[in-house]
Write a protein that holds these residues in place. Structure first.
Motif, PDB file in Angstrom:
ATOM      1  N   ALA A  31       0.844  -1.208   0.000  1.00 48.21           N
ATOM      2  CA  ALA A  31       0.000   0.000   0.000  1.00 48.21           C
ATOM      3  C   ALA A  31       0.873   1.249   0.000  1.00 48.21           C
ATOM      4  O   ALA A  31       0.579   2.230  -0.681  1.00 48.21           O
ATOM      5  CB  ALA A  31      -0.924  -0.012   1.209  1.00 48.21           C
ATOM      6  N   LYS A  32       1.968   1.204   0.734  1.00 47.40           N
ATOM      7  CA  LYS A  32       2.891   2.348   0.763  1.00 47.40           C
ATOM      8  C   LYS A  32       3.480   2.587  -0.625  1.00 47.40           C
ATOM      9  O   LYS A  32       3.505   3.726  -1.105  1.00 47.40           O
ATOM     10  CB  LYS A  32       4.018   2.109   1.775  1.00 47.40           C
ATOM     11  CG  LYS A  32       5.016   3.253   1.806  1.00 47.40           C
ATOM     12  CD  LYS A  32       6.029   3.117   2.918  1.00 47.40           C
ATOM     13  CE  LYS A  32       7.120   2.126   2.582  1.00 47.40           C
ATOM     14  NZ  LYS A  32       8.168   2.095   3.630  1.00 47.40           N
ATOM     15  N   TYR A  33       3.941   1.523  -1.294  1.00 41.83           N
ATOM     16  CA  TYR A  33       4.561   1.708  -2.606  1.00 41.83           C
ATOM     17  C   TYR A  33       3.555   2.087  -3.682  1.00 41.83           C
ATOM     18  O   TYR A  33       3.922   2.725  -4.667  1.00 41.83           O
ATOM     19  CB  TYR A  33       5.411   0.499  -2.987  1.00 41.83           C
ATOM     20  CG  TYR A  33       6.751   0.579  -2.297  1.00 41.83           C
ATOM     21  CD1 TYR A  33       7.698   1.507  -2.736  1.00 41.83           C
ATOM     22  CD2 TYR A  33       7.025  -0.175  -1.167  1.00 41.83           C
ATOM     23  CE1 TYR A  33       8.898   1.644  -2.074  1.00 41.83           C
ATOM     24  CE2 TYR A  33       8.225  -0.039  -0.505  1.00 41.83           C
ATOM     25  CZ  TYR A  33       9.163   0.872  -0.955  1.00 41.83           C
ATOM     26  OH  TYR A  33      10.340   1.028  -0.299  1.00 41.83           O
ATOM     27  N   GLN A  34       2.296   1.747  -3.493  1.00 48.18           N
ATOM     28  CA  GLN A  34       1.272   2.247  -4.420  1.00 48.18           C
ATOM     29  C   GLN A  34       1.184   3.766  -4.322  1.00 48.18           C
ATOM     30  O   GLN A  34       1.031   4.453  -5.325  1.00 48.18           O
ATOM     31  CB  GLN A  34      -0.082   1.622  -4.107  1.00 48.18           C
ATOM     32  CG  GLN A  34      -0.249   0.236  -4.712  1.00 48.18           C
ATOM     33  CD  GLN A  34      -1.669  -0.266  -4.581  1.00 48.18           C
ATOM     34  OE1 GLN A  34      -2.247  -0.229  -3.506  1.00 48.18           O
ATOM     35  NE2 GLN A  34      -2.236  -0.735  -5.672  1.00 48.18           N
ATOM     36  N   LYS A  35       1.294   4.276  -3.094  1.00 43.55           N
ATOM     37  CA  LYS A  35       1.283   5.738  -2.924  1.00 43.55           C
ATOM     38  C   LYS A  35       2.511   6.349  -3.561  1.00 43.55           C
ATOM     39  O   LYS A  35       2.435   7.384  -4.235  1.00 43.55           O
ATOM     40  CB  LYS A  35       1.229   6.093  -1.434  1.00 43.55           C
ATOM     41  CG  LYS A  35      -0.081   5.758  -0.771  1.00 43.55           C
ATOM     42  CD  LYS A  35      -0.021   6.100   0.717  1.00 43.55           C
ATOM     43  CE  LYS A  35      -1.117   5.392   1.498  1.00 43.55           C
ATOM     44  NZ  LYS A  35      -0.884   5.438   2.940  1.00 43.55           N
ATOM     45  N   VAL A  36       3.659   5.738  -3.361  1.00 45.84           N
ATOM     46  CA  VAL A  36       4.904   6.247  -3.952  1.00 45.84           C
ATOM     47  C   VAL A  36       4.775   6.288  -5.472  1.00 45.84           C
ATOM     48  O   VAL A  36       5.120   7.284  -6.115  1.00 45.84           O
ATOM     49  CB  VAL A  36       6.104   5.373  -3.542  1.00 45.84           C
ATOM     50  CG1 VAL A  36       7.359   5.798  -4.310  1.00 45.84           C
ATOM     51  CG2 VAL A  36       6.347   5.456  -2.038  1.00 45.84           C
ATOM     52  N   ALA A  37       4.246   5.198  -6.058  1.00 40.07           N
ATOM     53  CA  ALA A  37       4.169   5.085  -7.519  1.00 40.07           C
ATOM     54  C   ALA A  37       3.214   6.100  -8.124  1.00 40.07           C
ATOM     55  O   ALA A  37       3.373   6.492  -9.273  1.00 40.07           O
ATOM     56  CB  ALA A  37       3.736   3.671  -7.907  1.00 40.07           C
ATOM     57  N   THR A  38       2.233   6.548  -7.358  1.00 42.60           N
ATOM     58  CA  THR A  38       1.212   7.427  -7.929  1.00 42.60           C
ATOM     59  C   THR A  38       1.355   8.883  -7.489  1.00 42.60           C
ATOM     60  O   THR A  38       0.547   9.725  -7.872  1.00 42.60           O
ATOM     61  CB  THR A  38      -0.202   6.923  -7.575  1.00 42.60           C
ATOM     62  OG1 THR A  38      -0.300   6.773  -6.163  1.00 42.60           O
ATOM     63  CG2 THR A  38      -0.474   5.595  -8.240  1.00 42.60           C
ATOM     64  N   PHE A  39       2.402   9.174  -6.750  1.00 40.95           N
ATOM     65  CA  PHE A  39       2.613  10.562  -6.325  1.00 40.95           C
ATOM     66  C   PHE A  39       3.727  11.217  -7.116  1.00 40.95           C
ATOM     67  O   PHE A  39       4.848  10.741  -7.078  1.00 40.95           O
ATOM     68  CB  PHE A  39       2.953  10.628  -4.836  1.00 40.95           C
ATOM     69  CG  PHE A  39       3.201  12.032  -4.353  1.00 40.95           C
ATOM     70  CD1 PHE A  39       2.145  12.892  -4.111  1.00 40.95           C
ATOM     71  CD2 PHE A  39       4.497  12.513  -4.184  1.00 40.95           C
ATOM     72  CE1 PHE A  39       2.366  14.195  -3.689  1.00 40.95           C
ATOM     73  CE2 PHE A  39       4.726  13.825  -3.768  1.00 40.95           C
ATOM     74  CZ  PHE A  39       3.657  14.656  -3.517  1.00 40.95           C
ATOM     75  N   PRO A  40       3.476  12.342  -7.832  1.00 42.86           N
ATOM     76  CA  PRO A  40       2.142  12.877  -8.062  1.00 42.86           C
ATOM     77  C   PRO A  40       1.597  12.488  -9.436  1.00 42.86           C
ATOM     78  O   PRO A  40       0.423  12.667  -9.678  1.00 42.86           O
ATOM     79  CB  PRO A  40       2.380  14.383  -8.005  1.00 42.86           C
ATOM     80  CG  PRO A  40       3.757  14.543  -8.566  1.00 42.86           C
ATOM     81  CD  PRO A  40       4.517  13.267  -8.277  1.00 42.86           C
ATOM     82  N   GLY A  41       2.448  11.997 -10.324  1.00 44.66           N
ATOM     83  CA  GLY A  41       2.045  11.837 -11.732  1.00 44.66           C
ATOM     84  C   GLY A  41       1.581  10.459 -12.104  1.00 44.66           C
ATOM     85  O   GLY A  41       1.740  10.044 -13.252  1.00 44.66           O
ATOM     86  N   GLY A  42       0.978   9.729 -11.181  1.00 43.80           N
ATOM     87  CA  GLY A  42       0.530   8.369 -11.478  1.00 43.80           C
ATOM     88  C   GLY A  42      -0.899   8.125 -11.037  1.00 43.80           C
ATOM     89  O   GLY A  42      -1.427   8.831 -10.177  1.00 43.80           O
ATOM     90  N   ARG A  43      -1.518   7.135 -11.655  1.00 45.47           N
ATOM     91  CA  ARG A  43      -2.872   6.699 -11.287  1.00 45.47           C
ATOM     92  C   ARG A  43      -2.937   5.187 -11.439  1.00 45.47           C
ATOM     93  O   ARG A  43      -2.292   4.633 -12.326  1.00 45.47           O
ATOM     94  CB  ARG A  43      -3.928   7.319 -12.203  1.00 45.47           C
ATOM     95  CG  ARG A  43      -4.124   8.829 -12.037  1.00 45.47           C
ATOM     96  CD  ARG A  43      -4.844   9.182 -10.744  1.00 45.47           C
ATOM     97  NE  ARG A  43      -5.135  10.603 -10.619  1.00 45.47           N
ATOM     98  CZ  ARG A  43      -4.268  11.543 -10.244  1.00 45.47           C
ATOM     99  NH1 ARG A  43      -3.018  11.214  -9.981  1.00 45.47           N
ATOM    100  NH2 ARG A  43      -4.638  12.809 -10.156  1.00 45.47           N
ATOM    101  N   THR A  44      -3.730   4.522 -10.603  1.00 39.36           N
ATOM    102  CA  THR A  44      -3.933   3.091 -10.773  1.00 39.36           C
ATOM    103  C   THR A  44      -5.386   2.812 -11.149  1.00 39.36           C
ATOM    104  O   THR A  44      -6.300   3.519 -10.713  1.00 39.36           O
ATOM    105  CB  THR A  44      -3.629   2.306  -9.477  1.00 39.36           C
ATOM    106  OG1 THR A  44      -4.480   2.776  -8.433  1.00 39.36           O
ATOM    107  CG2 THR A  44      -2.179   2.452  -9.056  1.00 39.36           C
ATOM    108  N   VAL A  45      -5.571   1.799 -11.978  1.00 36.40           N
ATOM    109  CA  VAL A  45      -6.898   1.246 -12.256  1.00 36.40           C
ATOM    110  C   VAL A  45      -6.736  -0.263 -12.137  1.00 36.40           C
ATOM    111  O   VAL A  45      -6.052  -0.881 -12.961  1.00 36.40           O
ATOM    112  CB  VAL A  45      -7.415   1.611 -13.655  1.00 36.40           C
ATOM    113  CG1 VAL A  45      -8.791   1.005 -13.893  1.00 36.40           C
ATOM    114  CG2 VAL A  45      -7.470   3.122 -13.841  1.00 36.40           C
ATOM    115  N   GLY A  46      -7.316  -0.862 -11.122  1.00 36.78           N
ATOM    116  CA  GLY A  46      -7.062  -2.282 -10.860  1.00 36.78           C
ATOM    117  C   GLY A  46      -5.576  -2.493 -10.630  1.00 36.78           C
ATOM    118  O   GLY A  46      -4.957  -1.770  -9.840  1.00 36.78           O
ATOM    119  N   ASN A  47      -4.996  -3.437 -11.343  1.00 38.85           N
ATOM    120  CA  ASN A  47      -3.563  -3.706 -11.181  1.00 38.85           C
ATOM    121  C   ASN A  47      -2.702  -2.903 -12.140  1.00 38.85           C
ATOM    122  O   ASN A  47      -1.488  -3.060 -12.158  1.00 38.85           O
ATOM    123  CB  ASN A  47      -3.284  -5.206 -11.384  1.00 38.85           C
ATOM    124  CG  ASN A  47      -3.859  -6.032 -10.251  1.00 38.85           C
ATOM    125  OD1 ASN A  47      -3.936  -5.589  -9.111  1.00 38.85           O
ATOM    126  ND2 ASN A  47      -4.294  -7.234 -10.573  1.00 38.85           N
TER     127      ASN A  47
END
Ligand code: GMH
Ligand code: CA
Length: 160
Positions: A31-47
């Motif tokens: 969950a932490k690395y999902q935040k890292v990956a999407t801050f600030p220029g990222g978005r997730t949809v499913g996987n």
């Protein structure tokens, strides 16, 4: 066999319990690395993760950079994915090239795996192959698509 069967069950119970603890720790770290990956220029949809690094280049340059990073050019396959890509483009206020072209089959837009597209979000009047030279697809900051010359420079937006 009775006693050894019991102790085997107890051994397995302690192993399952240890794995449960490890899984919980892994989920928290993920969950932490999902935040890292999407801050600030990222978005997730499913996987799927969509991400820019702010770089701009022509289609071949962008395509190569996404593959080099272990991904591919962003390829929204439904409205939810298109919304995610649109939000990243809007954040940078720049149009981005998608992983879709009609380079091999003029007039029929395909994914980079050569399969025909099954979702599109063309702006009204597009694709118009303006000047007979538009084989790539840009997504505007409003999420609409336009065919555009592949030599133009657009925002890098990859999916992983
Ligand atoms: C032409 C016109 C415009 C359109 C552009 C665009 C270029 O200049 O049809 O209205 O916005 O083409 O399709 O990619
Ligand atoms: Ca066009």
């Amino acid at each position: 066999k009775g006693d050894s069967g019991l102790s085997e069950v107890n051994l397995l119970k302690s192993k399952v319990s240890a794995l449960e603890g490890q899984l919980k720790a892994l989920q928290a770290n993920f969950a932490k690395y999902q935040k890292v990956a999407t801050f600030p220029g990222g978005r997730t949809v499913g996987n799927k993760v969509f991400k820019t690094n702010g770089y701009e280049g022509n289609f071949e340059d962008l395509k190569q950079k996404c593959v080099q990073a272990g991904g591919q050019l962003a390829t929204p396959r439904n409205a939810a994915e298109n919304d995610a890509v649109q939000k990243v483009a809007a954040l940078y206020n720049k149009s981005a090239f998608l992983g879709i072209t009609d380079l091999k089959t003029k007039g029929t837009f395909k994914y980079l795996n050569d399969q025909p597209i099954t979702y599109s979000n063309w702006l009204q009047g597009e694709p118009n192959n303006n000047q007979g030279n538009e084989n790539c697809v840009e997504i505007f900051t409003n999420g609409k698509w336009n065919d555009r010359a592949c030599g133009e420079k657009r925002l890098l937006l990859c999916e992983f």
